[in-house]
Design a protein around this motif. Sequence first.
Motif, PDB file in Angstrom:
ATOM      1  N   UNK A 316       0.799  -1.224   0.000  1.00 16.37           N
ATOM      2  CA  UNK A 316       0.000   0.000   0.000  1.00 16.37           C
ATOM      3  C   UNK A 316       0.832   1.274   0.000  1.00 16.37           C
ATOM      4  N   UNK A 317       2.130   1.174   0.174  1.00 17.61           N
ATOM      5  CA  UNK A 317       2.964   2.374   0.090  1.00 17.61           C
ATOM      6  C   UNK A 317       3.578   2.537  -1.292  1.00 17.61           C
ATOM      7  N   UNK A 318       3.363   1.574  -2.161  1.00 16.07           N
ATOM      8  CA  UNK A 318       3.733   1.699  -3.570  1.00 16.07           C
ATOM      9  C   UNK A 318       2.420   1.866  -4.327  1.00 16.07           C
ATOM     10  N   UNK A 319       2.033   3.110  -4.586  1.00 14.26           N
ATOM     11  CA  UNK A 319       0.720   3.412  -5.143  1.00 14.26           C
ATOM     12  C   UNK A 319       0.852   4.247  -6.408  1.00 14.26           C
ATOM     13  N   UNK A 320      -0.294   4.553  -7.010  1.00 11.76           N
ATOM     14  CA  UNK A 320      -0.296   5.227  -8.311  1.00 11.76           C
ATOM     15  C   UNK A 320       0.314   6.620  -8.260  1.00 11.76           C
ATOM     16  N   UNK A 321       0.305   7.255  -7.096  1.00  8.77           N
ATOM     17  CA  UNK A 321       0.873   8.607  -6.991  1.00  8.77           C
ATOM     18  C   UNK A 321       2.362   8.586  -6.660  1.00  8.77           C
ATOM     19  N   UNK A 322       2.911   7.382  -6.468  1.00  7.58           N
ATOM     20  CA  UNK A 322       4.338   7.254  -6.154  1.00  7.58           C
ATOM     21  C   UNK A 322       5.158   7.389  -7.434  1.00  7.58           C
ATOM     22  N   UNK A 323       6.227   8.176  -7.425  1.00  8.05           N
ATOM     23  CA  UNK A 323       7.092   8.259  -8.614  1.00  8.05           C
ATOM     24  C   UNK A 323       7.650   6.875  -8.970  1.00  8.05           C
ATOM     25  N   UNK A 324       7.661   6.582 -10.244  1.00  9.45           N
ATOM     26  CA  UNK A 324       8.127   5.270 -10.716  1.00  9.45           C
ATOM     27  C   UNK A 324       9.235   5.467 -11.725  1.00  9.45           C
ATOM     28  N   UNK A 325      10.217   4.571 -11.710  1.00  9.87           N
ATOM     29  CA  UNK A 325      11.300   4.654 -12.705  1.00  9.87           C
ATOM     30  C   UNK A 325      10.721   4.470 -14.106  1.00  9.87           C
ATOM     31  N   UNK A 326      11.397   4.994 -15.095  1.00  8.58           N
ATOM     32  CA  UNK A 326      10.872   4.960 -16.463  1.00  8.58           C
ATOM     33  C   UNK A 326      11.015   3.590 -17.114  1.00  8.58           C
ATOM     34  N   UNK A 327      12.037   2.830 -16.749  1.00 11.89           N
ATOM     35  CA  UNK A 327      12.287   1.534 -17.378  1.00 11.89           C
ATOM     36  C   UNK A 327      12.592   0.492 -16.303  1.00 11.89           C
ATOM     37  N   UNK A 328      11.574  -0.257 -15.917  1.00  8.21           N
ATOM     38  CA  UNK A 328      11.733  -1.236 -14.844  1.00  8.21           C
ATOM     39  C   UNK A 328      12.646  -2.388 -15.247  1.00  8.21           C
ATOM     40  N   UNK A 329      12.836  -2.606 -16.542  1.00 11.05           N
ATOM     41  CA  UNK A 329      13.677  -3.720 -16.990  1.00 11.05           C
ATOM     42  C   UNK A 329      15.141  -3.514 -16.619  1.00 11.05           C
TER      43      UNK A 329
END
Length: 361
Positions: A316-329
Motif C-alpha cells: 500500500x505504500x507503492x501506489x499510483x501517486x508514487x514516482x516510478x522509474x521509467x524503465x523497470x527492466x
Amino acid sequence: MEKRGAIFFLFSIFFWSDTFFLSSWTYVNASLYNISAVFAFGDSTLDTGNNDNRNTIFKANHPPYGRDLPGHVPSGRCSNGKIMPDFVVSLLGIKDFLPAYLDPKVTDLDLITGVSFASAGCGLDSFMGPLYNFTYMSTQLDYFKECLNRIKKRFGATNIVENALIIVGAGSVDMFNYYDLHVRGVQYSVSSYHDLLLQNLDPIVQHLYKMGARKIAISGLPPIGCVPFQRLLGAILPIPKLPNYGCVDQQNYDSQAYNAKLQDLIRKWKASLPGAKFAYADIYDPLMNIILNPNKYGFEVTNRGCCGTGWVEMGYTCISTTPICSDASKYLFWDAIHPTQAGNQMIANSLKETVLPQLIN
C-alpha cells in the motif's frame, strides 16, 4: 426433437473438446518435460493474486503493480509484470500465466494445467498469521485438495498430480520478521529458528507426497541482506551508517546456512519418499550473480526498487501517486522487496536449467 438434437450435439462438442484438451496437453508436455501442470504454494514470490480479496496489508492489486502486464492492469502479483511461476509455465509450454486459485474467473479447465495457492505474507512460521491475515500453508493444502476434487469430479482425471510440477517457496517472510521485528529473536538463535522453519516445512512436503505429488521443487532463501528494505535497515540499525546501503553480510551468511540445511532435508526426502523426485530451487545464486555483475545481465540498478525511493515502498505504500522509474527492466527490484518482471525472468531461466533436469523422466 431438432432442438434437443442440437443441444445434444453442442454438449457432445463441449465434452469431446474438453477430452481432447486434456489429452493434447498431456501429449505435448510429456514429449517435452513430462510435466502437464504447475501448482505453487508459499508466499508473495508465488502469489499470482490470491490475496486480492483478503483483508490484509499484503496486496498488489492496485497501480502501479502490473504496469507492464497486458492491459497494464494490476493482478495481485507483487511486481510490474509476470512473476517467477508465470515464466515457469511459459517455459514449459503450458500457458502464459499461472492463475490464482482464488481468482473468481478461474475455471475447471484452468485447474488442469495448474494454479497458484500462494499467499503474500505467508511463511513457515504461523506466529504472525493473525496480524498479517495471510492464507496459511495448511489452508493452501486444503485448497489443493479441493482443487483436485474439482478436477476429478469434472473430468475423472486422477493422475494430474503425478505429472505436475509442485513448487514450494516460503521462509523469506519469516526471516524478515526475525530480523526486523525481533519477536522470535528473543526465543530462538538464527540457527535454531532455521530448524523450526524446516521442521514446519517437513509435514507440508509429506502431505503433498501423500496427495500424489512426485515432482517437487523447494525454493531456498534469497540473499536477504541485499534486499533493498534490509539494506536500509542495516544502514540505520543499530548504529546509523547512512548513506551506506550495502548488503547486510550476516543476513546473507544466514541465508546460505538455511539453504544448506534445506538441501540436507531434501536429500532425506529423496531417501525416504520412494518414487518422488525432489529439487532444490536455488534463488540465492542467481540473484547474487546479478547483484555482483549487473551489466552482464542487462541491469543497471540492483540496490533499490523502481517504485518511489526504492527503499521502503511496498504494497500500500507503492501506489499510483508514487514516482516510478521509467524503465523497470533495468532494475532488479520493483519495490523494496520484490523483483521486477525482468528479475523474475532471470530466476525462472536459472531454475529451468538447474531444477527441471532433476525432475523430468
